[in-house]
Write a protein that holds these residues in place. Sequence first.
Motif, PDB file in Angstrom:
ATOM      1  N   ALA A  20       0.882  -1.244  -0.034  1.00  0.00           N
ATOM      2  CA  ALA A  20      -0.014  -0.003   0.032  1.00  0.00           C
ATOM      3  C   ALA A  20       0.859   1.292   0.223  1.00  0.00           C
ATOM      4  CB  ALA A  20      -0.992   0.011   1.262  1.00  0.00           C
ATOM      5  N   ALA A  21       0.640   2.127  -0.886  1.00  0.00           N
ATOM      6  CA  ALA A  21       1.140   3.273  -0.836  1.00  0.00           C
ATOM      7  C   ALA A  21       0.507   4.395  -1.804  1.00  0.00           C
ATOM      8  CB  ALA A  21       2.681   3.043  -1.523  1.00  0.00           C
ATOM      9  N   GLN A  22       0.771   5.752  -1.565  1.00  0.00           N
ATOM     10  CA  GLN A  22       0.433   6.773  -2.454  1.00  0.00           C
ATOM     11  C   GLN A  22       1.527   6.704  -3.736  1.00  0.00           C
ATOM     12  OE1 GLN A  22      -2.410   8.675  -3.001  1.00  0.00           O
ATOM     13  NE2 GLN A  22      -1.455   8.587  -4.962  1.00  0.00           N
ATOM     14  N   ALA A  23       1.073   6.362  -4.842  1.00  0.00           N
ATOM     15  CA  ALA A  23       2.033   6.218  -5.942  1.00  0.00           C
ATOM     16  C   ALA A  23       2.028   7.454  -6.804  1.00  0.00           C
ATOM     17  CB  ALA A  23       1.745   4.735  -6.704  1.00  0.00           C
ATOM     18  N   GLY A  24       2.781   7.229  -7.710  1.00  0.00           N
ATOM     19  CA  GLY A  24       2.945   8.132  -9.050  1.00  0.00           C
ATOM     20  C   GLY A  24       3.708   9.539  -8.692  1.00  0.00           C
ATOM     21  N   VAL A  25       4.728   9.732  -9.747  1.00  0.00           N
ATOM     22  CA  VAL A  25       5.564  11.118  -9.696  1.00  0.00           C
ATOM     23  C   VAL A  25       4.681  12.393  -9.856  1.00  0.00           C
ATOM     24  CG1 VAL A  25       7.444  12.128 -10.630  1.00  0.00           C
ATOM     25  CG2 VAL A  25       7.508   9.593 -10.190  1.00  0.00           C
ATOM     26  N   ARG A  26       3.960  12.164 -10.663  1.00  0.00           N
ATOM     27  CA  ARG A  26       3.366  13.710 -11.202  1.00  0.00           C
ATOM     28  C   ARG A  26       2.326  13.724 -10.044  1.00  0.00           C
ATOM     29  NH1 ARG A  26       2.836  10.260 -15.922  1.00  0.00           N
ATOM     30  NH2 ARG A  26       4.626  10.470 -16.953  1.00  0.00           N
ATOM     31  N   TYR A  27       1.595  13.022  -9.383  1.00  0.00           N
ATOM     32  CA  TYR A  27       0.450  13.710  -8.544  1.00  0.00           C
ATOM     33  C   TYR A  27       1.282  14.254  -7.487  1.00  0.00           C
ATOM     34  CZ  TYR A  27      -3.377  12.819  -5.257  1.00  0.00           C
ATOM     35  OH  TYR A  27      -4.499  12.948  -4.644  1.00  0.00           O
ATOM     36  N   SER A  28       2.519  13.776  -7.092  1.00  0.00           N
ATOM     37  CA  SER A  28       3.130  14.231  -5.898  1.00  0.00           C
ATOM     38  C   SER A  28       3.618  15.743  -6.174  1.00  0.00           C
ATOM     39  CB  SER A  28       4.447  13.321  -5.593  1.00  0.00           C
ATOM     40  OG  SER A  28       5.421  13.750  -6.645  1.00  0.00           O
ATOM     41  N   LEU A  29       3.448  16.287  -7.393  1.00  0.00           N
ATOM     42  CA  LEU A  29       3.930  17.699  -7.513  1.00  0.00           C
ATOM     43  C   LEU A  29       3.175  18.380  -6.819  1.00  0.00           C
ATOM     44  CD1 LEU A  29       5.230  17.585 -11.017  1.00  0.00           C
ATOM     45  CD2 LEU A  29       6.477  17.214  -9.189  1.00  0.00           C
ATOM     46  N   ASP A  30       1.644  18.137  -6.781  1.00  0.00           N
ATOM     47  CA  ASP A  30       0.472  18.947  -6.317  1.00  0.00           C
ATOM     48  C   ASP A  30      -0.079  18.395  -5.018  1.00  0.00           C
ATOM     49  OD1 ASP A  30       0.593  20.647  -8.561  1.00  0.00           O
ATOM     50  OD2 ASP A  30      -0.533  19.128  -9.762  1.00  0.00           O
ATOM     51  N   ASN A  31       0.398  17.176  -4.727  1.00  0.00           N
ATOM     52  CA  ASN A  31      -0.321  16.668  -3.462  1.00  0.00           C
ATOM     53  C   ASN A  31       0.629  15.868  -2.729  1.00  0.00           C
ATOM     54  OD1 ASN A  31      -3.429  16.959  -4.126  1.00  0.00           O
ATOM     55  ND2 ASN A  31      -2.370  15.984  -5.983  1.00  0.00           N
ATOM     56  N   PRO A  32       1.780  16.528  -2.075  1.00  0.00           N
ATOM     57  CA  PRO A  32       2.865  15.870  -1.402  1.00  0.00           C
ATOM     58  C   PRO A  32       2.308  15.450  -0.066  1.00  0.00           C
ATOM     59  CG  PRO A  32       2.936  18.466  -1.340  1.00  0.00           C
ATOM     60  CD  PRO A  32       2.011  17.976  -2.346  1.00  0.00           C
TER      61      PRO A  32
END
Length: 340
Positions: A89-101
């Motif tokens: 389980a994890a919050q995945a994805g590089v692009r999403y992390s730019l706006d939702n750290p």
Amino acid sequence: MKILVTGAAGFIGYHTCEQLLARGDTVVGLDNLNDYYDVSLKKARLARLMAHEDDGPGGFRFERLDLADAPAMRALFEREGFDRVINLAAQAGVRYSLDNPQAYVDSNVTGFVNVLEGCRHTGVGHLVYASTSSVYGANTHMPFTEHEPADHPLAIYGATKRANELMSHSYAHLFGLPCTGLRFFTVYGPWGRPDMALFLFTRKILAGEPIEVFNHGHHQRDFTFVEDIAEGVIRACDQPATGNPDWDSNAPDPATSAAPWRLFNIGNNQPVQLLDYIRVLEECLGRRAEMQMRPLQPGDVPDTWASADDLKDAVGYQPSTPVETGVRRFVDWYRGYYQV
């Protein structure tokens, strides 16, 4: 064994649960079913796992929980007494992390502490957890090896996963908790995530829409078929980490420790250029893609290539699915699932 698999309704979690159930393990699957992507896809995966609910002596049970819910996590560990834990389980994805750290800190850091605490206090025999090739960040020496430092991640996603590796080492050192981290390299296949390239490309090509090809398609990825990944995860789970008797604090090896702790790459060891990957997809779909070339995206790395020799030596991991076969199996699944 009784095994907790977190992220059980996710892409890799689902396939890992399927393989564990096929060999007779008791699997407790945990997921919060968040809406990062289409929840109906997660529920469809989960429904297939729930078909094993009454299997004996193993079988599947589902717990809808959030890793960041410390009291609920503590109660689950105390109630179940797991032999092994596979944390996917994890919050995945590089692009999403730019706006939702913050989502990455909640799931990948706070949630991981709760997993470590549960393992520590209930005597779990081995924790295997998902890391990522993104920890290599600014590294350019190929193939990436676990025995070189990985201290310059380029996005918060990779930074949180690197934090997992360091946190697990402290628990291995302080409490003797065997921990194994697996750095995944571009996993693809049936039941994949809709935010990943193969899924996006397939949907748009079939709809007659153009696809965005970043870095002008020139970067390489170590595409690894999901069933090969799941097999490697289970092989690692079956062999708890042990301390390296030759570990030298004056010349520390980043992949091992005197504590029961290991890091492994888990990839295909055969990088493929993105343009070649797209050509294979076009052949499987019987359609040509209209490509819109774009520069490299912020947080992305130009190339990934795993040296998976250590995992092969340790547990016999040997991926066997060529890209042509894996993409065909994804396309067949996609057409069937979406009735295209």
